[in-house]
Design a protein around this motif. Structure first.
Motif, PDB file in Angstrom:
ATOM      1  N   ASP A  78     -13.577  17.790 -29.612  1.00  0.00           N
ATOM      2  CA  ASP A  78     -12.552  18.183 -30.612  1.00  0.00           C
ATOM      3  C   ASP A  78     -12.031  19.257 -30.043  1.00  0.00           C
ATOM      4  O   ASP A  78     -11.096  19.302 -29.589  1.00  0.00           O
ATOM      5  CB  ASP A  78     -13.065  17.349 -32.067  1.00  0.00           C
ATOM      6  CG  ASP A  78     -13.317  16.162 -32.162  1.00  0.00           C
ATOM      7  OD1 ASP A  78     -12.550  15.726 -31.830  1.00  0.00           O
ATOM      8  OD2 ASP A  78     -13.638  15.812 -33.577  1.00  0.00           O
TER       9      ASP A  78
ATOM     10  N   GLN B  34     -10.732  19.150 -27.290  1.00  0.00           N
ATOM     11  CA  GLN B  34      -9.545  19.224 -26.949  1.00  0.00           C
ATOM     12  C   GLN B  34      -7.884  19.212 -27.637  1.00  0.00           C
ATOM     13  O   GLN B  34      -7.136  19.678 -26.777  1.00  0.00           O
ATOM     14  CB  GLN B  34      -9.061  17.410 -27.838  1.00  0.00           C
ATOM     15  CG  GLN B  34      -9.651  16.308 -26.636  1.00  0.00           C
ATOM     16  CD  GLN B  34     -10.270  15.258 -27.822  1.00  0.00           C
ATOM     17  OE1 GLN B  34     -10.160  15.016 -28.881  1.00  0.00           O
ATOM     18  NE2 GLN B  34      -9.207  13.789 -27.054  1.00  0.00           N
ATOM     19  N   HIS B  35      -9.227  20.609 -28.657  1.00  0.00           N
ATOM     20  CA  HIS B  35      -7.946  21.707 -29.660  1.00  0.00           C
ATOM     21  C   HIS B  35      -7.712  22.319 -28.236  1.00  0.00           C
ATOM     22  O   HIS B  35      -6.608  23.198 -28.578  1.00  0.00           O
ATOM     23  CB  HIS B  35      -8.734  22.088 -29.886  1.00  0.00           C
ATOM     24  CG  HIS B  35      -7.680  23.006 -31.623  1.00  0.00           C
ATOM     25  ND1 HIS B  35      -6.452  23.022 -32.081  1.00  0.00           N
ATOM     26  CD2 HIS B  35      -7.855  24.044 -31.380  1.00  0.00           C
ATOM     27  CE1 HIS B  35      -6.737  23.259 -32.467  1.00  0.00           C
ATOM     28  NE2 HIS B  35      -6.715  24.919 -32.259  1.00  0.00           N
TER      29      HIS B  35
END
Length: 83
Positions: A26, A29-30
């Motif tokens: 995550d 992806q950020h």
């Protein structure tokens, strides 16, 4: 108002539980859009190879790869994220 202090040991334990349970994918992806293409491609390929070989997305190796991506992100002026 009577506020009781929280024991330091409890705070440390809570922080460690957070560090163990967050998903490094995550985080990647950020910041992915702000990374150089070469860095993102390399990190993603390394993580992919690790997962295909039987690794898990929360393993230390994956966290290490995401930490590298975060260092590049920070060096480019993107700021810091928690790893």
């Amino acid at each position: 108002m009577n506020i009781k202090p929280v024991p330091v040991e409890l705070v440390g334990e809570t922080l460690m539980n957070f560090v163990i349970t967050y998903n490094p994918i995550d985080v990647l992806q950020h910041i992915a859009c702000d990374l150089p293409k070469e860095v993102l491609t390399d990190v993603r390929q390394r993580i992919h190879d690790w997962l295909v070989s039987g690794g898990h997305h929360t393993d230390h190796y994956v966290r290490q790869q995401v930490a590298y991506a975060q260092k590049v992100y920070a060096a480019m002026g993107g700021g810091d994220l928690v790893v």
